[in-house]
Structures are given as structure tokens and as C-alpha cells.
Write an enzyme that holds these catalytic residues in place. Structure first.
Site, short mmCIF file in Angstrom:
data_model
loop_
_atom_site.label_atom_id
_atom_site.label_comp_id
_atom_site.label_asym_id
_atom_site.label_seq_id
_atom_site.Cartn_x
_atom_site.Cartn_y
_atom_site.Cartn_z
N HIS A 290 38.11 -1.77 -74.66
CA HIS A 290 36.73 -2.01 -74.26
C HIS A 290 36.26 -3.36 -74.80
O HIS A 290 36.64 -3.79 -75.89
CB HIS A 290 35.83 -0.89 -74.77
CG HIS A 290 36.09 0.43 -74.11
ND1 HIS A 290 35.73 0.69 -72.81
CD2 HIS A 290 36.69 1.56 -74.57
CE1 HIS A 290 36.08 1.93 -72.50
NE2 HIS A 290 36.67 2.48 -73.55
N GLY B 132 43.91 0.84 -79.93
CA GLY B 132 43.85 0.23 -78.61
C GLY B 132 42.57 0.53 -77.87
O GLY B 132 42.44 0.23 -76.69
N LYS B 133 41.59 1.15 -78.55
CA LYS B 133 40.34 1.53 -77.89
C LYS B 133 39.42 0.33 -77.68
O LYS B 133 38.65 0.28 -76.72
CB LYS B 133 39.62 2.60 -78.70
CG LYS B 133 40.40 3.91 -78.84
CD LYS B 133 39.69 4.89 -79.77
CE LYS B 133 40.46 6.19 -79.90
NZ LYS B 133 39.80 7.15 -80.83
N ILE B 134 39.47 -0.62 -78.61
CA ILE B 134 38.62 -1.79 -78.58
C ILE B 134 39.49 -3.04 -78.55
O ILE B 134 40.46 -3.15 -79.30
CB ILE B 134 37.68 -1.85 -79.81
CG1 ILE B 134 36.85 -0.57 -79.91
CG2 ILE B 134 36.78 -3.08 -79.75
CD1 ILE B 134 35.87 -0.37 -78.79
N ALA C 272 38.93 1.40 -84.46
CA ALA C 272 39.29 1.72 -83.07
C ALA C 272 40.25 0.69 -82.49
O ALA C 272 40.99 1.00 -81.55
CB ALA C 272 38.02 1.81 -82.23
#
Length: 429
Positions: free
Chosen positions: A325, A353-355, A349
Site C-alpha cells: 500500500h 509486504g503490506k506497506i 507492516a
């Protein structure tokens, strides 16, 4: 032979402190000389400005406007929210309006905590939807259930949290901290959901977004029949084609009623697989369309994880090349040091790999009660940014899922055949 120590006065001064690398006095320099220099400046009437070129002193000077009651919310936030969590709220407001509300950004919102019973659905969330400031939502089922009370014309009241719960129980009054309502509000809302769920169009497997869209249609019809305007978040999302998912469908009175009707043979089934893939497709579509993905998280919990796991689903599980994101805005009262997801920072995060690690400067965590922060942020957003064109993502679900399917097929090879022989599974010692 012991090493000789420096004693020529160069390098470190007395006490082991270095002078500033720029040759100026610093807090780590010789205190006696700094004290004398300050006294000499005072005698000469000179102002000390030596440190104003430091890169650490480039921030806005603490010199707030006087509060006189004439300032707007935006002026109050920009002009007086200068430090601590007030400053984080200012940064959150500025991130939201300055970057997240650009036309090419798809904004996802996650909701936890009893926000709709407190009226925040009507006061803040519905305006954000209607203004095009929120494109898709993940909510607890409880928020959607209590939201429905308002769409059915049922009443919630302000109360006193110090009242005896035993007495309230005897009086048939239910309490959510300092919100009181009649027990029949629950029974009437249950009856509404059981009635619509019995309809023919509900007799199938569907994503939670499909279910909430159908439910929102019926809530909207009830609002119109009662002539009460648009009071329900479900109704507003239906009208604006904003998909609403719930990460734990069984964990609310809505899910409880669905489960009860299943005992009578009702065929409605909320499919979590569709939810996982549909939410991932929304994020992928935003990125592949040349845009960005922003998340606004109220609280934490399961909806926060469901919102953020869209990127690991794309990258780790589906094997599709992606980075995370782009914008992260969270309002929470959870601490990060307990290890819980609700308090986990955007920096943490990144490791999942979320951010996107390159976008960490565009991540703000404000440690504040959402019931305080959300109305302020909503007012600020409308003061600083004009409404956006609705993306109507619910209407585009099939196209977005088709794009996800094609990218998955392109990036993945056929999985190996499954061997069901238990003896080949690794054994724990």
C-alpha cells in the site's frame, strides 16, 4: 604496555563529549565555554541564532495562533495542533487531504470499535462515502448491525455509564458504555434481517460485500418508507456502490441470525474465499490502473488485518509482483509493544509486504480515540478538499476479479498433485 591516552586537548573535551561537527557550540560541547558565551551574548544584547541552520531545526516554529473561538476546525488543527498526538492528528489530516484524496488513489477504510452506535455513521462515515472520500470498507459486523437500527427508525440514547447494569437489565435497557437503548431494538433488528434473508435473492453463496449491498437496498427502502432521510451506513454504501466487507461474518448478530436460519434450511452462505480475493482485486486494480492504494484504519483488530493482508495475498500467496500500500493512516489507542496487530506500526507492516517501504514517509499513526479524531478529520477533509467522483467499485467487482485471475494465471505454474498419504507429512518431535 598500555596504550597512551590523548591529553593534548584535541578531539574530545573534558567529560568525553565532542564539539559540534560544524564547529559550533552544541549540547555535547564544553559547558563552561558555552555558559560564558551565552552570558556575553546577553550583555551585548545579541540573539542566539547559531543553530537555525541545523537540519533538525527545519520544522515549523512553535508559535501558534491565539484561540479566540472564530477559527474553523481546519484552522485550529493547522495552527495549534503542533506537538504530541495533536501533531499526529494534524499530519493524518494533511496526509488524507493532501495525498490520499488525489483522483488516482483508491481509499480503503477499516472500522472497529462501537462507532455507529455513537452516531458516527451518520455524522462522519456517510458524508465521507457521499463525498467520494472512501471507496471501499471493511467493518466489524457489530458496527453494521447497530448501524441498521438507525435505518429502521429505532432509537439510541445518551446515558450515564455509572448506572447499575442490574437495574438496567431489569428495566429492559441495554448499555454500550454511555449509550442506552431498549432491548426491543435488538429484537426488531433481528426480525428485519431474518425477514430479508428469507428472500429468494439471498438463497445462495455470496461475498459479504454482496450481502451488505442487498441488505443496504432493503434498509434504504425502509428509510424511504419512514421518511427519515439517509441514516444508515449500509444504505449509503448501497447508494454509492461502495463495497463493504466484514472479516469475521459470524462474529455479530447479523451472522448469528444467518446461522440460525441455516438450521431452517436457508441457503445463504457468506464465502470468505470471495472476500479475500475480491479485496485483493480492488488493490491490484488500483495499482495496475496506474494509481495508488491508501488505507485509513480506525482502531485495529481483524478489519485492520483484513485490509492490510490484501498485499500479502497478492504477493506472497498469488505470486503477483507488487510492492504494498502507498498510504497508511491509522487512528488507534493500542500500544505497539504488546505484539498485537491493533498496535503494529506501518514500519513493521513493511516486513510483511503490506506497506511499500519507499512510502513510509506517507504513513501516520495517531494514538487517539477514533470518536474524537474521526469527526475532526472529516470536517478538515471537507474544508480542504472538494468531493471526488465516486469510483463505484461494487459495480466493477467482476472486472477486477477477472484482472486478478489473469495475473494469477500468468505468474503461477500448476500446483503439484496432492498426495493424501499422511505418512509423508513431517512429524513433530
Amino acid at each position: 604496555m598500555a596504550k597512551s591516552s590523548k591529553s593534548n586537548g584535541e578531539g574530545r573535551g573534558r567529560g568525553g563529549f565532542k564539539s559540534s561537527r560544524h564547529g559550533k557550540a552544541s549540547a555535547a560541547g564544553p559547558k563552561a565555554q558555552q555558559k560564558l558565551a551565552a552570558e556575553e551574548r546577553e550583555k551585548r544584547g545579541e540573539q542566539h541564532t547559531a543553530h537555525e541552520t541545523s537540519r533538525f531545526l527545519k520544522g515549523q516554529r512553535i508559535d501558534p495562533r491565539r484561540i479566540d473561538g472564530k477559527e474553523s476546525v481546519a484552522e485550529l488543527i493547522d495552527g495549534t495542533y503542533l506537538a504530541y498526538n495533536a501533531a499526529r492528528l494534524r499530519e493524518a489530516c494533511q496526509l488524507f487531504t493532501g495525498k490520499m484524496l488525489e483522483p488516482d488513489v483508491t481509499v480503503g477504510l477499516s472500522i472497529t470499535g462501537a462507532l455507529t452506535p455513537a452516531g458516527l455513521g451518520m455524522s462522519a462515515l456517510i458524508p465521507l462515502i457521499e463525498g467520494g472520500f472512501v471507496d471501499w470498507i471493511i467493518s466489524t459486523g457489530a458496527n453494521l448491525y447497530h448501524d441498521t437500527h438507525f435505518g429502521l427508525g429505532l432509537a439510541m440514547h445518551r446515558g450515564n455509564a455509572q448506572e447499575s447494569d442490574v437495574v438496567l437489565r431489569e428495566e429492559g435497557v441495554v448499555r454500550i458504555y454511555d449509550i442506552f437503548f431498549d432491548y426491543d431494538v435488538l429484537l426488531s433488528t433481528d426480525a428485519f434481517f431474518r425477514k430479508i434473508i428469507g428472500g429468494k435473492e439471498f438463497q445462495r453463496s455470496m461475498s459479504s460485500a454482496e450481502f451488505h449491498n442487498l441488505a443496504g437496498k432493503y434498509v434504504r427502502e425502509r428509510e424511504k418508507a419512514l421518511g427519515i432521510g439517509q441514516k444508515s451506513l449500509l444504505s449509503a454504501a448501497y447508494t454509492a456502490s461502495v463495497p463493504i466487507y466484514t472479516s469475521s461474518p459470524g462474529d455479530s448478530s447479523i451472522g448469528m441470525n444467518i446461522a440460525a436460519l441455516a438450521l431452517d434450511g436457508n441457503k445463504l452462505l457468506l464465502d470468505p474465499n470471495r472476500d479475500v480475493n475480491e479485496t485483493a482485486s480492488i488493490v491490484l486494480d488500483a495499482k495496475r490502473g496506474g494509481g495508488k492504494s491508501g488505507v485509513m484504519i480506525l482502531g485495529g483488530g481483524s478489519p485492520k488485518n483484513f485490509m492490510l493482508q490484501t498485499e500479502p495475498q497478492i504477493q506472497e500467496v498469488l505470486g503477483i509482483d507488487e510492492k504494498g500500500h502507498d498510504y497508511f493512516l491509522q487512528i488507534t489507542d493500542a500500544r505497539p509493544d504488546t505484539g498485537g496487530l491493533s498496535g503494529a506500526t506501518p514500519a513493521e507492516a513493511v516486513s510483511w509486504g503490506k506497506i511499500d517501504p519507499d512510502r513510509l514517509p506517507d504513513a501516520v499513526v495517531c494514538y487517539l480515540d477514533s470518536t474524537v479524531a474521526l469527526p475532526l478529520l472529516t470536517s478538515y477533509a471537507f474544508a480542504k478538499h472538494k468531493p471526488r467522483t465516486l469510483k463505484r467499485l461494487f459495480d466493477r467487482r467482476e472486472a477486477m476479479m477477472s484482472k486478478l485471475q489473469k495475473e494469477y494465471e500468468k505468474s503461477s505454474s500448476q500446483p503439484p498433485a496432492i498426495d493424501h498419504t499422511d505418512s509423508k507429512l513431517p512429524q513433530h518431535r
